[in-house]
Design a protein around this motif. Sequence first.
Motif, short mmCIF file in Angstrom:
data_model
loop_
_atom_site.label_atom_id
_atom_site.label_comp_id
_atom_site.label_asym_id
_atom_site.label_seq_id
_atom_site.Cartn_x
_atom_site.Cartn_y
_atom_site.Cartn_z
N CYS A 28 0.83 -1.20 0.00
CA CYS A 28 0.00 0.00 0.00
C CYS A 28 0.87 1.26 0.00
O CYS A 28 0.58 2.22 -0.74
N ILE A 29 1.94 1.25 0.80
CA ILE A 29 2.85 2.41 0.84
C ILE A 29 3.49 2.64 -0.53
O ILE A 29 3.53 3.77 -1.04
N PHE A 30 3.98 1.56 -1.14
CA PHE A 30 4.57 1.67 -2.47
C PHE A 30 3.58 2.21 -3.48
O PHE A 30 3.87 3.13 -4.24
N VAL A 31 2.38 1.62 -3.50
CA VAL A 31 1.37 1.98 -4.50
C VAL A 31 0.94 3.44 -4.35
O VAL A 31 0.81 4.17 -5.34
N LEU A 32 0.74 3.89 -3.10
CA LEU A 32 0.28 5.26 -2.88
C LEU A 32 1.32 6.29 -3.35
O LEU A 32 0.98 7.26 -4.04
N ILE A 33 2.59 6.07 -2.98
CA ILE A 33 3.62 7.02 -3.38
C ILE A 33 3.84 7.00 -4.89
O ILE A 33 3.99 8.06 -5.53
N VAL A 41 -6.73 12.99 -5.37
CA VAL A 41 -7.08 11.91 -6.29
C VAL A 41 -6.75 10.55 -5.68
O VAL A 41 -7.54 9.59 -5.80
N VAL A 42 -5.62 10.45 -5.00
CA VAL A 42 -5.09 9.15 -4.56
C VAL A 42 -5.64 8.71 -3.20
O VAL A 42 -6.06 7.56 -3.03
N LEU A 43 -5.66 9.60 -2.22
CA LEU A 43 -6.00 9.22 -0.84
C LEU A 43 -7.43 8.70 -0.67
O LEU A 43 -7.65 7.83 0.20
N PRO A 44 -8.43 9.18 -1.42
CA PRO A 44 -9.77 8.60 -1.27
C PRO A 44 -9.81 7.09 -1.50
O PRO A 44 -10.63 6.40 -0.88
N ASP A 45 -8.94 6.57 -2.36
CA ASP A 45 -8.89 5.12 -2.57
C ASP A 45 -8.55 4.39 -1.27
O ASP A 45 -9.15 3.35 -0.95
N LEU A 46 -7.59 4.94 -0.52
CA LEU A 46 -7.21 4.33 0.76
C LEU A 46 -8.35 4.42 1.76
O LEU A 46 -8.66 3.43 2.45
N PHE A 47 -9.00 5.57 1.85
CA PHE A 47 -10.09 5.75 2.82
C PHE A 47 -11.27 4.83 2.52
O PHE A 47 -11.87 4.24 3.43
#
Length: 275
Positions: free
Chosen positions: A60-65, A117-123
């Motif tokens: 998850c860390i890799f994918v988000l960055i 754009v990216v962080l809503p996927d995690l939430f």
Amino acid sequence: MASQKVYILRAKSPERIFYLNPRYILFIHLVLNDMIYVTLTVILFVISYNLYKINFSICCIFVLIIRLATENTPLNVGCMAIECYIAVCLPLRHIRICTIKKTLILIGLVWLTSMCVVLPDLFVTLGTQPLAYFHSQFACKRVNIFPNPVLVNKKYIIHSVFLVIVWFTIFYAYFRILFTARAASKDSKKARNTIILHGLQVMLCMTTYVGPQLLDALHQHFLLSYRDSIFAFYIIVHILPRSISPIIYGVRDETFRKYLKKNMLCKNSFMKNSH
């Protein structure tokens, strides 16, 4: 690739002109962003190539960055095209419009937009998946980490919006430079060529958005093994788009080329003296 970008940063670092010119500030940001992207994708590629499955939190860390860096690239390229247009078509207002402070604010807005754009996927994933899901191991791909189909549709919609905005910006800048600047002007011709290279860069970045289809095409039509297909896919999608930026504002730029030659001569003389 990464060493090429590191050398470019080392060549730029000693001269104040590269810290006072918005064009070079945007370029250095693009190089740093690409270095982060390439470094993490290489690490993830090696891990996935050998282990295949890794823990959710690490992946998850890799994918988000990596996704943040991915979204940053076309936005940064669009900003550089706008700066190029202002420099050629509005030269008297360039100093007032393109200040260092405004450039840094623009870079902050690029990162803020990518985060939105990216962080809503995690939430969404944290709110919809069971606890056991986050202790599982996966083949480290975005679709495996964020499996909600709504997020897939969101990704395609946002990518389409980004591409339309960036392509419109590039075409607008190109044709404004084409019709506003004098045809015989050396600077205007160079600016037009720069905009064309920006367009090529964005087009190569678009391959990220059709990744699964490209991987299937490499595997089926070129009769490559799955591992060879992944390697070819990695080079085409992840390396080629990031190799253009050092050419656009690196080798082609007269100011930078002068300091690059000076650094290379100093390095060669130092190596000769050491021997």
